[in-house]
Design an enzyme around this catalytic site. Structure first.
Site, PDB file in Angstrom:
ATOM      1  CB  CYS A   1      36.725  51.415  35.828  1.00 11.13           C
ATOM      2  SG  CYS A   1      38.531  51.285  35.898  1.00 11.13           S
TER       3      CYS A   1
ATOM      4  CD  GLU B   1      36.686  49.730  29.512  1.00 10.47           C
ATOM      5  OE1 GLU B   1      35.505  50.017  29.762  1.00 10.47           O
ATOM      6  OE2 GLU B   1      37.625  49.978  30.290  1.00 10.47           O
TER       7      GLU B   1
ATOM      8  CD  GLU C   1      35.600  48.223  34.539  1.00 16.47           C
ATOM      9  OE1 GLU C   1      36.754  48.188  35.019  1.00 16.47           O
ATOM     10  OE2 GLU C   1      35.292  48.925  33.563  1.00 16.47           O
TER      11      GLU C   1
ATOM     12  CE  LYS D   1      34.635  52.407  32.197  1.00 15.01           C
ATOM     13  NZ  LYS D   1      35.666  51.338  32.249  1.00 15.01           N
TER      14      LYS D   1
ATOM     15  CG  ASN E   1      32.045  48.211  31.661  1.00 13.48           C
ATOM     16  OD1 ASN E   1      31.575  47.720  32.666  1.00 13.48           O
ATOM     17  ND2 ASN E   1      33.344  48.453  31.527  1.00 13.48           N
TER      18      ASN E   1
ATOM     19  CG  ASN F   1      38.719  45.100  35.980  1.00 14.73           C
ATOM     20  OD1 ASN F   1      39.206  43.989  36.110  1.00 14.73           O
ATOM     21  ND2 ASN F   1      37.426  45.340  36.122  1.00 14.73           N
TER      22      ASN F   1
HETATM   23  N1  CDV Z   1      38.643  49.765  33.253  1.00 16.83           N
HETATM   24  C1  CDV Z   1      39.068  51.027  33.154  1.00 16.83           C
HETATM   25  O1  CDV Z   1      38.298  51.923  32.898  1.00 16.83           O
HETATM   26  N2  CDV Z   1      40.382  51.243  33.368  1.00 16.83           N
HETATM   27  C2  CDV Z   1      41.007  52.542  33.216  1.00 16.83           C
HETATM   28  C3  CDV Z   1      42.421  52.436  32.726  1.00 16.83           C
HETATM   29  C4  CDV Z   1      42.490  51.849  31.389  1.00 16.83           C
HETATM   30  C5  CDV Z   1      43.065  53.816  32.677  1.00 16.83           C
HETATM   31  C6  CDV Z   1      41.007  53.323  34.520  1.00 16.83           C
HETATM   32  O2  CDV Z   1      40.660  54.514  34.476  1.00 16.83           O
HETATM   33  O3  CDV Z   1      41.404  52.809  35.558  1.00 16.83           O
END
Ligand code: CDV
Length: 308
Positions: free
Chosen positions: A169, A143, A47, A124, A107, A194
């Site tokens: 993510c 975000e 990501e 996203k 995103n 991430n």
């Molecule tokens: N980049 C993300 O979406 N990270 C989230 C963290 C913040 C909980 C994740 O679900 O890994």
């Protein structure tokens, strides 16, 4: 039945705040070549991989914010990645911050085929964190400030002889993500992430971060009879420790490849669409066993409400 092929996850180590996109792309090309040398037909990148994870910074200046976003894809810095991939005949998924011609920010992850053509775009849906400044925290997770929720749903495309979807993510923690793709007969889900650990939001679960990462993807794979690939941006990035553990999960729910470092690393595994059919035809034969008449609450209600 489609032929088996090799999929790769290209985990990256940290990307420094001052690292140029050109330098990052050189790293991605090295990973792409390594994946190709191992016979991969497609490689998943993390990501927001072209820059450091900028949602950790509170910014107010529009030009400063815009500098983290891509207005075109490929652009001058990313074109060498597309050209190398096309020359090698390898596809990839790539996460980046998208600024549209209409000024909208997402995103985003794209799916690129073996000729260098973008065949799919995913934005996203589940944006974690907050939109306001929380100066009491060691770092932000903004975000909700810098992106709007994706407007494309969870599409599945025909690519590499399989049915391929993407998620980004936090999406990987939500069963709806996989089920909407499962209902499109998905066979391979490519996910970049991430994940800062320790978490400022759920410090109680810091010791379980790696477990929850794999639990989510293994459950999604098993319950929808699909391969799932998770590609992390990992390591200590600008003082924020990012979870590693990139993995490839089989439709059985088993992890069949896993990264051993928190740095640039390629892992590979064989994707055999025939293996997806085992549970797609039996335990998770949706047409035979799902009971939609009892699932209405899932789309009718967003937040949980206690019983009357
Ligand atoms: N980049 C993300 O979406 N990270 C989230 C963290 C913040 C909980 C994740 O679900 O890994």
């Amino acid at each position: 039945m489609s032929d088996p092929f090799i999929v790769a996850a290209a985990q990256t180590g940290p990307v420094a705040r001052g690292e140029t996109r050109a330098a990052v792309v050189r790293r991605l090309i090295a990973l792409l070549r390594a994946a190709h040398a191992r016979g991969a037909a497609v490689v998943a990148f993390p990501e927001l991989v072209l820059t450091t994870f900028f949602p950790r910074y509170w910014m107010e200046d529009a030009r400063e914010i815009d500098a983290w976003f891509e207005r075109e894809m490929p652009g001058p810095e990313t074109r060498p990645l597309f050209e190398t991939a096309a020359a090698l005949g390898i596809g990839f998924s790539l996460g980046y911050a998208e600024l549209t011609a209409q000024g909208r920010r997402f995103n985003t992850s794209i799916l690129v085929d073996g000729t260098g053509r973008i065949v799919g775009t995913y934005r996203k849906v589940h944006l974690p964190g907050h939109a306001d400044h929380k100066p009491d925290r060691p770092y932000q997770h903004l975000e909700k400030k810098y992106f709007e929720p994706g407007d494309l749903g969870f599409p599945v495309w025909r690519a590499f002889g399989a049915h391929v979807g993407m998620a980004i993510c936090n999406d990987r923690r939500w069963p709806e993500t996989y089920r909407v793709m499962g209902l499109q007969d998905v066979e391979l889900v490519l996910i970049g992430y991430n994940t800062p650990v320790p978490s400022v939001m759920t410090p109680q679960y810091d010791h379980l971060a790696a477990f929850h990462n794999h639990l989510s993807m293994q459950a999604g794979a098993y319950q929808n009879a699909t391969y799932v690939v998770g590609a992390a941006k990992a390591g200590l990035e600008e003082g924020s420790s990012l979870l590693a553990g990139s993995c490839i999960v089989a439709p059985s729910g088993e992890i069949i490849a896993q990264a051993a470092s928190a740095d640039d690393e390629v892992i590979t595994a064989l994707v055999d669409p025939a293996l997806c059919q085992i549970n797609k035809r039996t335990t998770f034969n949706f047409a035979a066993h799902r009971r939609c008449e009892h699932y209405g609450l899932i789309t009718a209600r967003t937040g949980a409400a206690p019983p009357a």
